[in-house]
Motif scaffolding. Structure first.
Motif, mmCIF file in Angstrom:
data_model
loop_
_atom_site.group_PDB
_atom_site.id
_atom_site.type_symbol
_atom_site.label_atom_id
_atom_site.label_comp_id
_atom_site.label_asym_id
_atom_site.label_seq_id
_atom_site.Cartn_x
_atom_site.Cartn_y
_atom_site.Cartn_z
ATOM 1 N N TRP A 58 0.821 -1.206 0.000
ATOM 2 C CA TRP A 58 0.000 0.000 0.000
ATOM 3 C C TRP A 58 0.857 1.260 0.000
ATOM 4 C CZ3 TRP A 58 -5.059 -0.765 -0.771
ATOM 5 C CH2 TRP A 58 -5.600 -2.022 -0.437
ATOM 6 N N PRO A 59 0.312 2.381 -0.487
ATOM 7 C CA PRO A 59 1.103 3.622 -0.576
ATOM 8 C C PRO A 59 1.727 4.072 0.735
ATOM 9 C CG PRO A 59 -0.897 3.823 -1.878
ATOM 10 C CD PRO A 59 -1.012 2.520 -1.128
ATOM 11 N N GLU A 60 1.070 3.797 1.872
ATOM 12 C CA GLU A 60 1.617 4.287 3.136
ATOM 13 C C GLU A 60 2.697 3.375 3.719
ATOM 14 O OE1 GLU A 60 -2.366 2.208 4.134
ATOM 15 O OE2 GLU A 60 -1.516 3.463 2.550
ATOM 16 N N SER A 61 3.014 2.282 3.047
ATOM 17 C CA SER A 61 3.987 1.335 3.582
ATOM 18 C C SER A 61 5.400 1.666 3.108
ATOM 19 C CB SER A 61 3.632 -0.091 3.167
ATOM 20 O OG SER A 61 3.852 -0.258 1.780
ATOM 21 N N ALA A 62 6.385 1.188 3.876
ATOM 22 C CA ALA A 62 7.780 1.415 3.504
ATOM 23 C C ALA A 62 8.140 0.679 2.223
ATOM 24 C CB ALA A 62 8.696 0.964 4.650
ATOM 25 N N SER A 63 7.510 -0.456 1.969
ATOM 26 C CA SER A 63 7.823 -1.258 0.789
ATOM 27 C C SER A 63 7.347 -0.610 -0.501
ATOM 28 C CB SER A 63 7.192 -2.647 0.925
ATOM 29 O OG SER A 63 7.735 -3.345 2.023
ATOM 30 N N TYR A 64 6.422 0.327 -0.392
ATOM 31 C CA TYR A 64 5.892 0.977 -1.596
ATOM 32 C C TYR A 64 7.018 1.678 -2.352
ATOM 33 C CZ TYR A 64 2.515 3.570 -4.484
ATOM 34 O OH TYR A 64 1.790 4.087 -5.538
ATOM 35 N N GLY A 65 7.904 2.336 -1.627
ATOM 36 C CA GLY A 65 9.008 3.025 -2.269
ATOM 37 C C GLY A 65 9.969 2.080 -2.970
ATOM 38 N N ILE A 66 10.098 0.865 -2.439
ATOM 39 C CA ILE A 66 10.956 -0.128 -3.091
ATOM 40 C C ILE A 66 10.364 -0.525 -4.433
ATOM 41 C CG2 ILE A 66 11.899 -2.459 -2.914
ATOM 42 C CD1 ILE A 66 11.925 -2.084 0.133
ATOM 43 N N SER A 67 9.073 -0.826 -4.440
ATOM 44 C CA SER A 67 8.429 -1.225 -5.692
ATOM 45 C C SER A 67 8.348 -0.069 -6.677
ATOM 46 C CB SER A 67 7.023 -1.761 -5.411
ATOM 47 O OG SER A 67 7.074 -3.040 -4.808
ATOM 48 N N ASN A 68 8.237 1.164 -6.168
ATOM 49 C CA ASN A 68 8.086 2.310 -7.059
ATOM 50 C C ASN A 68 9.430 2.927 -7.450
ATOM 51 O OD1 ASN A 68 5.905 3.659 -8.405
ATOM 52 N ND2 ASN A 68 6.445 5.512 -7.287
ATOM 53 N N LYS A 69 10.490 2.160 -7.309
ATOM 54 C CA LYS A 69 11.802 2.612 -7.759
ATOM 55 C C LYS A 69 12.009 2.162 -9.208
ATOM 56 C CE LYS A 69 16.770 2.374 -6.790
ATOM 57 N NZ LYS A 69 17.830 1.754 -5.973
ATOM 58 N N TYR A 70 12.187 3.129 -10.082
ATOM 59 C CA TYR A 70 12.392 2.875 -11.503
ATOM 60 C C TYR A 70 13.643 3.594 -11.969
ATOM 61 C CZ TYR A 70 7.666 0.931 -11.920
ATOM 62 O OH TYR A 70 6.539 0.149 -11.784
ATOM 63 N N TRP A 71 14.239 3.056 -13.033
ATOM 64 C CA TRP A 71 15.452 3.666 -13.577
ATOM 65 C C TRP A 71 15.187 5.092 -14.043
ATOM 66 C CZ3 TRP A 71 16.343 4.174 -19.166
ATOM 67 C CH2 TRP A 71 17.608 4.702 -19.459
ATOM 68 N N SER A 72 14.079 5.310 -14.734
ATOM 69 C CA SER A 72 13.725 6.637 -15.212
ATOM 70 C C SER A 72 12.788 7.310 -14.214
ATOM 71 C CB SER A 72 13.041 6.555 -16.581
ATOM 72 O OG SER A 72 12.568 7.827 -16.986
ATOM 73 N N HIS A 79 2.124 6.782 -9.514
ATOM 74 C CA HIS A 79 1.821 6.112 -8.255
ATOM 75 C C HIS A 79 0.531 5.299 -8.368
ATOM 76 C CE1 HIS A 79 4.401 9.564 -7.059
ATOM 77 N NE2 HIS A 79 4.947 8.638 -6.299
ATOM 78 N N PRO A 80 0.658 3.977 -8.457
ATOM 79 C CA PRO A 80 -0.531 3.136 -8.519
ATOM 80 C C PRO A 80 -1.271 3.088 -7.182
ATOM 81 C CG PRO A 80 1.426 1.774 -8.357
ATOM 82 C CD PRO A 80 1.908 3.194 -8.510
ATOM 83 N N SER A 81 -2.509 2.612 -7.211
ATOM 84 C CA SER A 81 -3.260 2.458 -5.964
ATOM 85 C C SER A 81 -2.551 1.503 -5.019
ATOM 86 C CB SER A 81 -4.667 1.945 -6.261
ATOM 87 O OG SER A 81 -5.455 2.963 -6.823
ATOM 88 N N CYS A 82 -1.922 0.494 -5.580
ATOM 89 C CA CYS A 82 -1.107 -0.428 -4.786
ATOM 90 C C CYS A 82 -0.217 -1.196 -5.739
ATOM 91 C CB CYS A 82 -1.976 -1.401 -3.978
ATOM 92 S SG CYS A 82 -2.939 -2.568 -4.979
ATOM 93 N N PHE A 83 0.797 -1.815 -5.184
ATOM 94 C CA PHE A 83 1.604 -2.786 -5.910
ATOM 95 C C PHE A 83 1.218 -4.182 -5.420
ATOM 96 C CE2 PHE A 83 4.357 0.877 -6.506
ATOM 97 C CZ PHE A 83 4.855 0.692 -7.787
ATOM 98 N N GLY A 126 -5.118 2.147 -11.234
ATOM 99 C CA GLY A 126 -4.851 0.725 -11.367
ATOM 100 C C GLY A 126 -3.829 0.173 -10.402
ATOM 101 N N VAL A 127 -3.427 -1.065 -10.680
ATOM 102 C CA VAL A 127 -2.515 -1.855 -9.856
ATOM 103 C C VAL A 127 -1.268 -2.159 -10.685
ATOM 104 C CG1 VAL A 127 -2.196 -4.051 -8.653
ATOM 105 C CG2 VAL A 127 -4.440 -2.917 -8.629
ATOM 106 N N THR A 128 -0.094 -2.056 -10.079
ATOM 107 C CA THR A 128 1.132 -2.503 -10.737
ATOM 108 C C THR A 128 1.611 -3.799 -10.099
ATOM 109 O OG1 THR A 128 1.832 -0.272 -11.371
ATOM 110 C CG2 THR A 128 3.541 -1.956 -11.279
ATOM 111 N N ILE A 129 1.805 -4.812 -10.931
ATOM 112 C CA ILE A 129 2.336 -6.096 -10.468
ATOM 113 C C ILE A 129 3.849 -6.035 -10.559
ATOM 114 C CG2 ILE A 129 2.350 -8.588 -10.823
ATOM 115 C CD1 ILE A 129 -0.363 -8.304 -12.229
ATOM 116 N N ASP A 130 4.492 -6.071 -9.417
ATOM 117 C CA ASP A 130 5.947 -6.018 -9.326
ATOM 118 C C ASP A 130 6.452 -7.455 -9.163
ATOM 119 O OD1 ASP A 130 8.603 -5.619 -8.775
ATOM 120 O OD2 ASP A 130 8.295 -4.426 -6.965
ATOM 121 N N LEU A 131 7.182 -7.937 -10.159
ATOM 122 C CA LEU A 131 7.606 -9.338 -10.192
ATOM 123 C C LEU A 131 8.944 -9.583 -9.496
ATOM 124 C CD1 LEU A 131 6.662 -10.113 -13.918
ATOM 125 C CD2 LEU A 131 5.334 -10.643 -11.864
#
Length: 518
Positions: A58-72, A79-83, A126-131
Motif C-alpha cells: 500500500w502507498p503508506e507502507s515502507a515497501s511501496y518506495g521499493i516497488s516504485n523505484k524505476y530507472w527513469s 503512483h498506482p493504488s497499490c503494488f 490501477g494496480v502494478t504487479i511487481d515481479l
C-alpha cells in the motif's frame, strides 16, 4: 485454484457492496479508502489483499518506495493504488483472474528499465504487479538450461553462472530486468554467434488473461512461443519463468575507447566497414559506437567485446578491431573480464529523466552515418536552447548499434522470432537517440526535439534509398509504431496469436503501458 479464486472474488465483491470492512479503511478512516467513492483499482487492491495476504503493498507502507523505484524518474513519478508483489506463479495466476474478471487496469514491472512514463507502471486508476520476488535461478543438471524468474536482474544471473563457467544470452547492463529485455528482443555480447536473447529461450511459463498457466516452447503452444520472441507480453500474458539456453563461457575480451570528436570522418568508416565485413567474419566480436555531448563538448565512444578471445593477453586485439588500434585515442582500456564485471561497468544511475528513440537504416553507407551526426548536433542545440539558466544536467547520446548479417542469420533458429528480420534486410544499423536530464520542465522540449531528430534521420535515409524502418522495442519511445515496423506479415500473425490466447482482448484493454498490437 482458479474456481476457488472466482468464488472468493464474488464473495468479496458482495461484502464490499454491503459496506463490510475487508482490511482497508473506509470513509474517513486510516489509509486511502474513500467509502462509496472508492475507484475500481482501490477495490481491486482490497480483493487482492484478501485473496493474496501479505502480497499487496500500500502507498503508506515502507515497501511501496521499493516497488516504485524505476530507472527513469518519469516512471517513479507515477503512483498506482497499490503494488502486488506475487511470490510464485500461482499467485500471478490468481491475480490475473481477479484483475481481468473485474476489469481492473494494471501494469507489470520486471526490472523497471523502460524510459517513458507508464511503460511498466500505472497511476491511481490501477494496480502494478511487481515481479521482483520471482527471482529464482536454477541450472539444469546437464548445464544446458537455466530457469530464471522475471524478477531477476542480469547481474543476478551472471554472478550465479560466472563461477560455473556458464553464460546465457542476455543484457549488457547489470540492472535491467530479465523480462522486459528478453521479451523485446535483447541485444547481447553473444549475439554474433547466438542471436538476440529472445532467440535463446527454450521455453516460457506464461499466465494467460484467463489465469491459466501454460508452457510455450517449440513443441508446446509453438505459436505463442514464436510471438513471445519480440511480440511484447503485454499482448499475450505474464511470463513467470524463462528457460534460457546456457553454454560454456570463460572470460571475455573487452576494450573501452574514447576519441576526440574531430576523428569523426576517420572512425565512422571504420565502424561501417566493421558492420559489413568485420563482424560477420568474426561472430565472437560485438560492438557499438556513438557520440556523447558533455559540457566540454562531443566525445566519440566505442565499446568492443569478444566472447572467444584467442589469447588471455588483453593487449592482443582481436582481428576485427585492429583498424581501431591505429587511431589515436583519449582512453583505451583493454581487459579480460568475466561477464558480471562487464555488466557493472556500463551503468546509469537511477533518479534522472530518460528518453530513448530509434530507427534502423541500411548499414551500407558510411556517408549516411556521417551525415546523421550534424542532425544530432542540431537536436542537441535545440534542447540546450530550451534549457533554463539553472539547468546544467542534460546529457544527449547518439549510438549506432549494428545488426550484421551473422546476427540476422542467428535469429532464424527455432522457427525465427516475431521481429520480421532476415539476412536480406542486413546489414542494418540502429540509430539510437538517448537523453538524460533532471528538470521536468524540459520534458516536452526533449521529447519534441528527439522526434524531430528521428524524423530528420528517416527523411535523409529515405532520400538516399537507405531507410529500413525497423524499430527496436527496447529502445523505442511510446509514440513509435514498433509492431508496424515488423512488417505486415508479422503484425498480422501476432494479432492472430493474441486473439487466440486472449479472445476477448482483455490484455489489450486492461494491461496498460508499453506497446500494443491494436
Amino acid at each position: 485454484m482458479r474456481l476457488a479464486a472466482v468464488v472468493l472474488c464474488a464473495l468479496l465483491l458482495a461484502v464490499n457492496a454491503n459496506g463490510v470492512d475487508t482490511g482497508r479503511g473506509k470513509g474517513k478512516g486510516k489509509g486511502k479508502g474513500k467509502g462509496k467513492d472508492d475507484n475500481v483499482s482501490t477495490s481491486g487492491c482490497d480483493i487482492l489483499s484478501a485473496v493474496l495476504p501479505g502480497q499487496v503493498v500500500w502507498p503508506e507502507s515502507a515497501s511501496y518506495g521499493i516497488s516504485n523505484k524505476y530507472w527513469s524518474q518519469r516512471q517513479s513519478e507515477i503512483h498506482p493504488s497499490c503494488f502486488l508483489t506475487p511470490t510464485d506463479t500461482a499467485s500471478v495466476s490468481v491475480a490475473m483472474e481477479i484483475l481481468t474478471s473485474n476489469s481492473i487496469p494494471f501494469a507489470v514491472k520486471s526490472g523497471g528499465h523502460t524510459a517513458f512514463a507508464k511503460g511498466s507502471n500505472i497511476g491511481p486508476e490501477g494496480v502494478t504487479i511487481d515481479l521482483r520476488l520471482l527471482n529464482t535461478i536454477s541450472v539444469s543438471p546437464d548445464r544446458q538450461t537455466v530457469a530464471v524468474g522475471p524478477g531477476n536482474r542480469w547481474a543476478n544471473i551472471s554472478s550465479t553462472l560466472d563461477p560455473l563457467g556458464l553464460a546465457v544470452v542476455g543484457g549488457r547492463v547489470s540492472d535491467p530486468g530479465v523480462g522486459g529485455l528478453t521479451l523485446g528482443g535483447g541485444i547481447s555480447y553473444f549475439s554474433g554467434q547466438r542471436g538476440w536473447a529472445c532467440d535463446n529461450v527454450r521455453a516460457y511459463e506464461v499466465v494467460l488473461a484467463s489465469g491459466d498457466i501454460v508452457t510455450a516452447s517449440p513443441i508446446s503452444n509453438a505459436d505463442l512461443y514464436w510471438a513471445l520472441r519480440g511480440g511484447a507480453a503485454t499482448n499475450l500474458g505474464i511470463v513467470t519463468r524463462f528457460d534460457l539456453a546456457s553454454f560454456e563461457q570463460g572470460p571475455l575480451w573487452a576494450n573501452t575507447l574514447l576519441f576526440d570528436a574531430s576523428l569523426n570522418s576517420t572512425l565512422i568508416p571504420l565502424f561501417q566497414n566493421l558492420t559489413v565485413h568485420g563482424l560477420p567474419s568474426d561472430p565472437g566480436a560485438h560492438t557499438y559506437f556513438g557520440f556523447v555531448r558533455l559540457p566540454t563538448g562531443y566525445l566519440i565512444y566505442s565499446d568492443q567485446f569478444h566472447a572467444n578471445p584467442s589469447s588471455s593477453d588483453p593487449n592482443q586485439v582481436p582481428a576485427a578491431f585492429e583498424p581501431f588500434a591505429a587511431v589515436p585515442a583519449l582512453v583505451r582500456n583493454p581487459r579480460m573480464s568475466n561477464l558480471t564485471s562487464l555488466l557493472h561497468a556500463i551503468e546509469q544511475a537511477y533518479g534522472d529523466r530518460q528518453i530513448w528513440m530509434n530507427v534502423a537504416v541500411r548499414g551500407t553507407s558510411a556517408q549516411l552515418l556521417q551525415d546523421i551526426v550534424p542532425l544530432h548536433e542540431a537536436h542537441v542545440n535545440r534542447m540546450l536552447g530550451a534549457r533554463g539558466a539553472n539547468e546544467t544536467t542534460i546529457t544527449p547520446y547518439l549510438t549506432f548499434q549494428p545488426i550484421p548479417v551473422n546476427v540476422l542469420d542467428a535469429m532464424q533458429v527455432n522457427g525465427g522470432n516475431a521481429l520480421g528480420l532476415n539476412r536480406d534486410d542486413g546489414p542494418l544499423v540502429i540509430i539510437q537517440s538517448a537523453t538524460t536530464w533532471t528538470n521536468p520542465l524540459l520534458d516536452d522540449a526533449v521529447e519534441m526535439s528527439t522526434r524531430v531528430f528521428l524524423n530528420d534521420v528517416q527523411a535523409l535515409a529515405k532520400k538516399r534509398g537507405l531507410y529500413h524502418g525497423f524499430v527496436y522495442m527496447n529502445y523505442a519511445e511510446n509514440t513509435q509504431d514498433v509492431f508496424g515496423s515488423y512488417g505486415a506479415e508479422s503484425l498480422q500473425k501476432l494479432r492472430g496469436v493474441a486473439k487466440k490466447y486472449d479472445p476477448n482482448g482483455l490484455l489489450q484493454d486492461l494491461w496498460k503501458g508499453y506497446f500494443k498490437l491494436w
